[in-house]
Write an enzyme that holds these catalytic residues in place. Structure first.
Site, PDB file in Angstrom:
ATOM      1  N   TYR A 213      17.014   4.473  12.816  1.00  0.00           N
ATOM      2  CA  TYR A 213      16.232   4.166  11.614  1.00  0.00           C
ATOM      3  C   TYR A 213      15.510   2.833  11.779  1.00  0.00           C
ATOM      4  CZ  TYR A 213      14.971   3.180   6.797  1.00  0.00           C
ATOM      5  OH  TYR A 213      14.254   2.867   5.661  1.00  0.00           O
ATOM      6  N   LYS A 217      11.154   2.026  12.168  1.00  0.00           N
ATOM      7  CA  LYS A 217      10.355   1.063  11.409  1.00  0.00           C
ATOM      8  C   LYS A 217       9.752  -0.001  12.317  1.00  0.00           C
ATOM      9  CE  LYS A 217      11.239   3.009   7.461  1.00  0.00           C
ATOM     10  NZ  LYS A 217      10.179   3.719   6.717  1.00  0.00           N
TER      11      LYS A 217
END
Length: 348
Positions: A213, A217
């Site tokens: 995750y 980003k």
């Protein structure tokens, strides 16, 4: 203008320094009294719940004339739109299908935007996923977190850029804000040396739910590092906005057991921002911030440096690799031509 690329990188420890400041000490910046979005049109992806829905509320509170909720489930989108229509009967609220794991759906959505909207002033790309187990997107072969949070989001951003430029009203620039996360500052990015890089994420043996995750980003930060050189702030102001850790969202909802969900609920209740505060970061990015925020990472309502790695010689090499591989992945959609056309305006 001093943007994120021009700032000194921060080496402050994420826990507890950055986290505590982000969650408890930073002060929100609300739109000035009298701010009006009358006559304007906005798109919010993932706008049927959580931060996307709250951002829609805040834009409609500013008299936004038309809101497009871009959602995976039309049924859930219509349920959210019904609530908004009761609250804001003088605004037009539409629900359009957008499946972020599908390149075809993204292309169909942006084609519809181009053909059916008379103008477009702002887009908030809020949709994203967090998975606790490896899942592969059948149509692309890519791991789902990287697909949705990075590859598909960058495709959507690139396809929207010329539409925003062409359909903005008057001389003012349009706005494009992409959801980000302070956790990028804590990303270890274990795949950084892989060649090819993007394909390395498709191996289930290397999947780490927390790192994946954060890395998804971080990749967006690397893409933004180069993207800003192709887009004029006079046409479209593009930035990344972090809402911080927010309680009550649906980000952590799939593939988790009751113990994990309970732990996240307790953590959110004790440390999380309210959805209103979290979504205000998006609204701040598209309303309050001007050209000074173009190509920037906004955290706690302020311009923040990119992750420290991007400023290093190694980081520059990896950033370029990410850029090159991403453009190659998305070549089917003519993204190089889009960038060239945007850059031509920048150089005029």
């Amino acid at each position: 203008m001093v943007g994120s690329k021009d700032l000194e990188p921060s080496h402050a420890p994420f826990f507890p320094n950055v986290f505590l400041h982000n969650q408890f000490r930073a002060k929100p910046q609300w739109p000035a009294p009298g701010t009006s979005l009358a006559g304007k049109i906005a798109i919010i992806t993932g706008g049927n719940s959580g931060l996307g829905y709250e951002a829609g509320l805040q834009l409609l509170d500013l008299s936004l004339s038309r809101l497009i909720l871009a959602v995976r489930s039309i049924e859930r989108g219509e349920a959210a739109a019904a609530k908004l229509r009761r609250l804001y009967p003088h605004s037009t609220i539409d629900v359009w299908e957008l499946e972020m794991s599908s390149y075809a759906s993204i292309q169909a959505f942006t084609k519809r935007v181009d053909e059916q909207l008379p103008r477009l002033d702002m887009a908030i790309l809020n949709a994203g996923v967090m998975r606790f187990h490896f899942q592969r997107v059948t149509s692309t072969g890519h791991e789902e977190i990287i697909q949705v949070n990075y590859l598909s989001t960058m495709l959507l951003a690139l396809l929207l850029l010329p539409i925003l430029k062409a359909k903005r009203a008057g001389p003012s620039p349009a706005r494009l804000t992409i959801i980000s996360a302070a956790l990028t500052l804590n990303a270890k990015f274990p795949e950084r040396a892989a060649t090819p890089l993007l394909a390395s994420f498709d191996d289930p043996r290397t999947f780490d739910r927390q790192e994946r995750y954060q890395t998804s980003k971080l990749l967006a930060h690397m893409f933004m590092w180069n993207l800003v050189d192709y887009v004029s702030a006079d046409d479209v102001i593009v930035n990344l906005a972090d809402p911080a850790w927010v309680k009550g969202t649906e980000l952590v909802r799939d593939g988790t057991g009751p113990v994990v969900r309970a732990a996240f609920k307790v953590f959110g209740a004790t440390t999380g921002r309210t959805p209103r505060l979290g979504a205000s970061c998006y609204v701040d990015a598209v309303i309050n911030k001007g050209k000074e925020a173009h190509g920037c990472f906004l955290m706690s309502w302020s311009i923040h440096p990119f992750p420290a790695m991007l400023y290093t010689p190694e980081g520059r090499v990896v950033t370029q690799k990410v850029w090159d591989e991403t453009l190659a992945e998305l070549e089917f959609a003519g993204v190089r031509g889009i960038l060239d056309s945007m850059r031509a305006t920048l150089e005029d």
